[in-house]
Design an enzyme around this catalytic site. Structure first.
Site, PDB file in Angstrom:
ATOM      1  N   GLY A 180      93.031   4.655 -24.825  1.00 58.97           N
ATOM      2  CA  GLY A 180      92.266   3.746 -23.976  1.00 58.97           C
ATOM      3  C   GLY A 180      92.665   3.832 -22.519  1.00 58.97           C
ATOM      4  O   GLY A 180      91.816   3.954 -21.632  1.00 58.97           O
ATOM      5  N   CYS A 181      93.964   3.783 -22.252  1.00 60.86           N
ATOM      6  CA  CYS A 181      94.397   3.827 -20.852  1.00 60.86           C
ATOM      7  C   CYS A 181      94.186   5.217 -20.277  1.00 60.86           C
ATOM      8  O   CYS A 181      93.904   5.358 -19.090  1.00 60.86           O
ATOM      9  CB  CYS A 181      95.833   3.356 -20.692  1.00 60.86           C
ATOM     10  SG  CYS A 181      97.106   4.549 -21.096  1.00 60.86           S
ATOM     11  N   THR A 182      94.294   6.249 -21.085  1.00 65.21           N
ATOM     12  CA  THR A 182      94.049   7.602 -20.598  1.00 65.21           C
ATOM     13  C   THR A 182      92.593   7.759 -20.172  1.00 65.21           C
ATOM     14  O   THR A 182      92.309   8.310 -19.111  1.00 65.21           O
ATOM     15  CB  THR A 182      94.417   8.644 -21.675  1.00 65.21           C
ATOM     16  OG1 THR A 182      95.806   8.503 -21.979  1.00 65.21           O
ATOM     17  CG2 THR A 182      94.139  10.050 -21.199  1.00 65.21           C
TER      18      THR A 182
END
Length: 76
Positions: A37-39
């Site tokens: 998700g953060c990537t």
């Protein structure tokens, strides 16, 4: 306006939000480094960074896990 806060940056120095006062800021929070998700979110900022910079803004990411402030430069 976001309240001022200070965190260690990815450069190892202490930074506060007031350093960016008067600038446009894209401030985003993510739960954990290196997750899918953060990537995706970070890659989206990276892919649009020139457009964001053209508008005079800086992108700052805050990881709840690491409690660090990361300025997105993307020197890839």
């Amino acid at each position: 306006m976001a309240p001022d806060f200070s965190l260690e940056g990815d450069d190892g120095k202490k930074h506060s939000l007031k350093e960016f006062r008067g600038k446009k800021i894209v401030l985003y929070f993510y739960p954990k480094d290196d997750t899918s998700g953060c990537t995706k979110e970070s890659c989206s900022f990276r892919d649009n960074l020139s457009s964001i910079k053209d508008k005079g803004a800086v992108v700052l990411g805050v990881s709840a896990e690491a409690r660090t402030l990361t300025e997105i430069h993307f020197k890839i």
